[in-house]
Write a protein that holds these residues in place. Structure first.
Motif, PDB file in Angstrom:
ATOM      1  N   GLY A 110      74.909  94.068  -4.626  1.00 11.50           N
ATOM      2  CA  GLY A 110      75.766  92.935  -4.326  1.00 11.50           C
ATOM      3  C   GLY A 110      77.061  93.010  -5.111  1.00 11.50           C
ATOM      4  O   GLY A 110      77.325  93.975  -5.827  1.00 11.50           O
ATOM      5  N   PRO A 111      77.899  91.989  -4.997  1.00 12.98           N
ATOM      6  CA  PRO A 111      79.220  92.009  -5.626  1.00 12.98           C
ATOM      7  C   PRO A 111      79.128  91.968  -7.148  1.00 12.98           C
ATOM      8  O   PRO A 111      78.215  91.383  -7.721  1.00 12.98           O
ATOM      9  N   SER A 112      80.105  92.598  -7.796  1.00 12.33           N
ATOM     10  CA  SER A 112      80.176  92.588  -9.252  1.00 12.33           C
ATOM     11  C   SER A 112      80.905  91.338  -9.730  1.00 12.33           C
ATOM     12  O   SER A 112      81.587  90.651  -8.960  1.00 12.33           O
ATOM     13  N   ILE A 113      80.821  91.056 -11.022  1.00  8.57           N
ATOM     14  CA  ILE A 113      81.485  89.890 -11.602  1.00  8.57           C
ATOM     15  C   ILE A 113      82.996  89.988 -11.448  1.00  8.57           C
ATOM     16  O   ILE A 113      83.689  88.963 -11.390  1.00  8.57           O
ATOM     17  N   ALA A 114      83.526  91.205 -11.322  1.00  7.20           N
ATOM     18  CA  ALA A 114      84.969  91.378 -11.171  1.00  7.20           C
ATOM     19  C   ALA A 114      85.495  90.765  -9.883  1.00  7.20           C
ATOM     20  O   ALA A 114      86.708  90.538  -9.752  1.00  7.20           O
ATOM     21  N   ARG A 115      84.616  90.471  -8.938  1.00  4.98           N
ATOM     22  CA  ARG A 115      85.033  89.887  -7.659  1.00  4.98           C
ATOM     23  C   ARG A 115      85.162  88.371  -7.726  1.00  4.98           C
ATOM     24  O   ARG A 115      85.573  87.745  -6.736  1.00  4.98           O
ATOM     25  N   PHE A 116      84.862  87.767  -8.863  1.00  2.00           N
ATOM     26  CA  PHE A 116      84.827  86.300  -8.934  1.00  2.00           C
ATOM     27  C   PHE A 116      85.875  85.757  -9.898  1.00  2.00           C
ATOM     28  O   PHE A 116      86.235  86.399 -10.896  1.00  2.00           O
ATOM     29  N   GLY A 117      86.364  84.558  -9.581  1.00  2.96           N
ATOM     30  CA  GLY A 117      87.343  83.882 -10.411  1.00  2.96           C
ATOM     31  C   GLY A 117      86.977  82.423 -10.576  1.00  2.96           C
ATOM     32  O   GLY A 117      86.059  81.910  -9.923  1.00  2.96           O
ATOM     33  N   LEU A 118      87.707  81.747 -11.456  1.00  2.00           N
ATOM     34  CA  LEU A 118      87.491  80.323 -11.700  1.00  2.00           C
ATOM     35  C   LEU A 118      88.712  79.538 -11.258  1.00  2.00           C
ATOM     36  O   LEU A 118      89.838  79.826 -11.671  1.00  2.00           O
ATOM     37  N   GLY A 119      88.501  78.538 -10.406  1.00  2.00           N
ATOM     38  CA  GLY A 119      89.563  77.626 -10.013  1.00  2.00           C
ATOM     39  C   GLY A 119      89.517  76.364 -10.852  1.00  2.00           C
ATOM     40  O   GLY A 119      88.453  75.962 -11.327  1.00  2.00           O
ATOM     41  N   THR A 120      90.670  75.717 -11.020  1.00  2.00           N
ATOM     42  CA  THR A 120      90.758  74.541 -11.897  1.00  2.00           C
ATOM     43  C   THR A 120      91.119  73.257 -11.161  1.00  2.00           C
ATOM     44  O   THR A 120      91.409  72.246 -11.795  1.00  2.00           O
ATOM     45  N   ALA A 121      91.060  73.267  -9.839  1.00  2.00           N
ATOM     46  CA  ALA A 121      91.443  72.076  -9.075  1.00  2.00           C
ATOM     47  C   ALA A 121      90.564  70.876  -9.398  1.00  2.00           C
ATOM     48  O   ALA A 121      91.027  69.728  -9.371  1.00  2.00           O
ATOM     49  N   ALA A 122      89.289  71.123  -9.700  1.00  2.00           N
ATOM     50  CA  ALA A 122      88.333  70.026  -9.873  1.00  2.00           C
ATOM     51  C   ALA A 122      88.378  69.399 -11.251  1.00  2.00           C
ATOM     52  O   ALA A 122      87.821  68.315 -11.457  1.00  2.00           O
ATOM     53  N   VAL A 123      89.045  70.061 -12.221  1.00  2.00           N
ATOM     54  CA  VAL A 123      88.982  69.563 -13.599  1.00  2.00           C
ATOM     55  C   VAL A 123      90.352  69.319 -14.225  1.00  2.00           C
ATOM     56  O   VAL A 123      90.433  68.887 -15.375  1.00  2.00           O
ATOM     57  N   GLY A 124      91.424  69.561 -13.497  1.00  2.00           N
ATOM     58  CA  GLY A 124      92.750  69.341 -14.052  1.00  2.00           C
ATOM     59  C   GLY A 124      93.283  67.944 -13.840  1.00  2.00           C
ATOM     60  O   GLY A 124      94.340  67.586 -14.366  1.00  2.00           O
ATOM     61  N   ARG A 125      92.553  67.119 -13.094  1.00  2.00           N
ATOM     62  CA  ARG A 125      92.985  65.761 -12.755  1.00  2.00           C
ATOM     63  C   ARG A 125      91.732  64.938 -12.479  1.00  2.00           C
ATOM     64  O   ARG A 125      90.676  65.489 -12.142  1.00  2.00           O
ATOM     65  N   PRO A 126      91.807  63.626 -12.597  1.00  2.00           N
ATOM     66  CA  PRO A 126      90.587  62.826 -12.443  1.00  2.00           C
ATOM     67  C   PRO A 126      90.092  62.712 -11.014  1.00  2.00           C
ATOM     68  O   PRO A 126      88.904  62.479 -10.782  1.00  2.00           O
ATOM     69  N   GLY A 127      90.955  62.864 -10.021  1.00  2.00           N
ATOM     70  CA  GLY A 127      90.554  62.714  -8.626  1.00  2.00           C
ATOM     71  C   GLY A 127      90.695  63.994  -7.840  1.00  2.00           C
ATOM     72  O   GLY A 127      91.656  64.748  -8.013  1.00  2.00           O
ATOM     73  N   TYR A 128      89.719  64.260  -6.961  1.00  2.00           N
ATOM     74  CA  TYR A 128      89.790  65.400  -6.055  1.00  2.00           C
ATOM     75  C   TYR A 128      88.839  65.105  -4.900  1.00  2.00           C
ATOM     76  O   TYR A 128      88.178  64.059  -4.863  1.00  2.00           O
ATOM     77  N   ILE A 129      88.745  66.038  -3.943  1.00  2.00           N
ATOM     78  CA  ILE A 129      87.965  65.759  -2.734  1.00  2.00           C
ATOM     79  C   ILE A 129      86.649  66.523  -2.684  1.00  2.00           C
ATOM     80  O   ILE A 129      86.023  66.600  -1.632  1.00  2.00           O
ATOM     81  N   THR A 130      86.204  67.079  -3.806  1.00  2.00           N
ATOM     82  CA  THR A 130      84.894  67.721  -3.836  1.00  2.00           C
ATOM     83  C   THR A 130      83.803  66.661  -3.832  1.00  2.00           C
ATOM     84  O   THR A 130      83.891  65.657  -4.551  1.00  2.00           O
ATOM     85  N   LEU A 131      82.765  66.881  -3.050  1.00  2.00           N
ATOM     86  CA  LEU A 131      81.670  65.916  -2.955  1.00  2.00           C
ATOM     87  C   LEU A 131      80.896  65.841  -4.269  1.00  2.00           C
ATOM     88  O   LEU A 131      80.665  66.847  -4.929  1.00  2.00           O
ATOM     89  N   GLY A 132      80.484  64.625  -4.650  1.00  2.00           N
ATOM     90  CA  GLY A 132      79.609  64.436  -5.800  1.00  2.00           C
ATOM     91  C   GLY A 132      80.290  64.453  -7.150  1.00  2.00           C
ATOM     92  O   GLY A 132      79.642  64.674  -8.179  1.00  2.00           O
ATOM     93  N   ARG A 133      81.593  64.190  -7.199  1.00  2.00           N
ATOM     94  CA  ARG A 133      82.297  64.238  -8.480  1.00  2.00           C
ATOM     95  C   ARG A 133      81.784  63.189  -9.465  1.00  2.00           C
ATOM     96  O   ARG A 133      81.842  63.385 -10.678  1.00  2.00           O
ATOM     97  N   ASP A 134      81.259  62.075  -8.955  1.00  2.00           N
ATOM     98  CA  ASP A 134      80.722  61.048  -9.853  1.00  2.00           C
ATOM     99  C   ASP A 134      79.527  61.576 -10.640  1.00  2.00           C
ATOM    100  O   ASP A 134      79.224  61.072 -11.732  1.00  2.00           O
ATOM    101  N   LEU A 135      78.853  62.600 -10.114  1.00  2.00           N
ATOM    102  CA  LEU A 135      77.713  63.196 -10.810  1.00  2.00           C
ATOM    103  C   LEU A 135      78.141  64.288 -11.781  1.00  2.00           C
ATOM    104  O   LEU A 135      77.357  64.669 -12.669  1.00  2.00           O
TER     105      LEU A 135
END
Length: 333
Positions: free
Chosen positions: A14-39
């Motif tokens: 399967g894919p190596s770790i080099a194929r993956f990255g981290l996005g910061t949209a969910a943690v750079g601001r208090p509101g976003y559209i990802t489901l379950g943020r209250d959890l």
């Protein structure tokens, strides 16, 4: 992490770790559209709390081997948080590729509710000039990759020669210039961008697009971009949380749950492994908001999704227009 070719009894690794990255949209601001943020987020979403959460995620991602981080001007204070982390960790900073985006202005004022518009899009030279300097200051230097944020076929980013000249000058400084896409016409946007030249040379060299099991329509165009030498980054591989185990409970995701049950893998790991199985996908972003989510997402490393498994998951695909209408209806929370 899975130790056997679980997803489809595949022989290939399967894919190596080099194929993956981290996005910061969910943690750079208090509101976003990802489901379950209250959890997922602290009850008090202060800047200090989200800075601490962002740094914890960056530490965990780096320790796991992730070397690509995505951010944007419109992600609240995400560039600031990332810049502080990079400044405090020069060894790590030297190994990390940073991609950022310009073209949206954050307008929510660190609020979640009572905000008519959370971000405003404008692909003008004035916004580029302002946001490039903001990005440079917050990150402590130029990013490795700088993308026009959320380009659609009608964007002046595809036609404005003055803007193209600015972008070409930035590319001459060593920054890989590109675009991110959104909406049901992502493929048309990518193909139009492939045709943009300055002084006879292609302008763009990177793209970040949505591709997931529910919305795979951009795939052929992204393959063309990859073949042209672009760096292809995939966002929203979990469809803003719709493919996470806690949300993938309806008939539309039955095939994903069945494969997860058969293999012992989580739905989110399978969803991201399916993205990484696309040969044109150079980087697959995790949009995790907790270190536990990040660890679960990175179980996609080494998880092979073979042709039979991919064919079985293809039934999840929705018409692009339907997918983007559903996404547009997700609440900021």
């Amino acid at each position: 992490m899975p130790t056997a070719p679980a997803a489809g009894a595949a022989e290939a690794p399967g894919p190596s770790i080099a194929r993956f990255g981290l996005g910061t949209a969910a943690v750079g601001r208090p509101g976003y559209i990802t489901l379950g943020r209250d959890l997922d987020l602290p009850a008090e979403r202060t800047a200090d709390a989200l800075r601490e959460r962002t740094h914890a995620l960056l530490d965990a991602a780096f320790a796991a081997g992730v070397r690509y981080v995505d951010t944007a001007r419109s992600y609240g204070r995400a560039e600031e948080f990332l810049g502080a982390w990079l400044a405090a960790r020069p060894r790590e900073a030297a190994e990390v590729t940073v991609g950022s985006k310009w073209g949206y202005t954050y307008t929510a004022g660190w609020r979640v509710s009572g905000v008519p518009v959370h971000e405003v899009k404008e692909h003008s030279t004035e916004v580029f000039d302002r946001q490039l300097e903001e990005t440079r200051a917050l990150l402590g230097g130029l990013p490795d990759i700088y993308l026009v944020h959320s380009v659609t076929p009608d964007s002046p980013a595809l036609t404005d020669p003055a803007l193209h000249a600015r972008l070409a000058a930035l590319a001459a400084e060593g920054v890989r210039v590109g675009l991110s896409t959104s909406g049901p016409e992502q493929a048309a946007t990518v193909r139009a961008a492939l045709e943009v030249t300055v002084d006879g040379r292609p302008l763009f060299a990177a793209v970040q697009s949505t591709w997931n099991l529910l919305e795979p329509s951009a795939g052929p165009a992204l393959a063309e971009a990859h073949e042209a030498g672009w760096r292809v980054v995939v966002k929203e591989g979990m469809a803003n949380g719709r493919l996470a185990d806690r949300n993938a409970t309806g008939p539309d995701t039955a095939a994903l749950r069945a494969l997860a049950a058969r293999t012992g893998a989580t739905c989110d790991a399978l969803a991201l492994a399916a993205v990484a199985a696309q040969p044109w996908a150079d980087v697959v972003l995790s949009g995790a908001a907790t270190t536990a989510q990040l660890a679960s997402n990175l179980e996609a490393v080494g998880l092979a999704v073979d042709a039979d498994a991919s064919a079985g998951l293809a039934v999840l695909a929705e018409p692009a227009g339907e997918y983007w209408r559903t996404r547009a209806a997700l609440p900021w929370a």
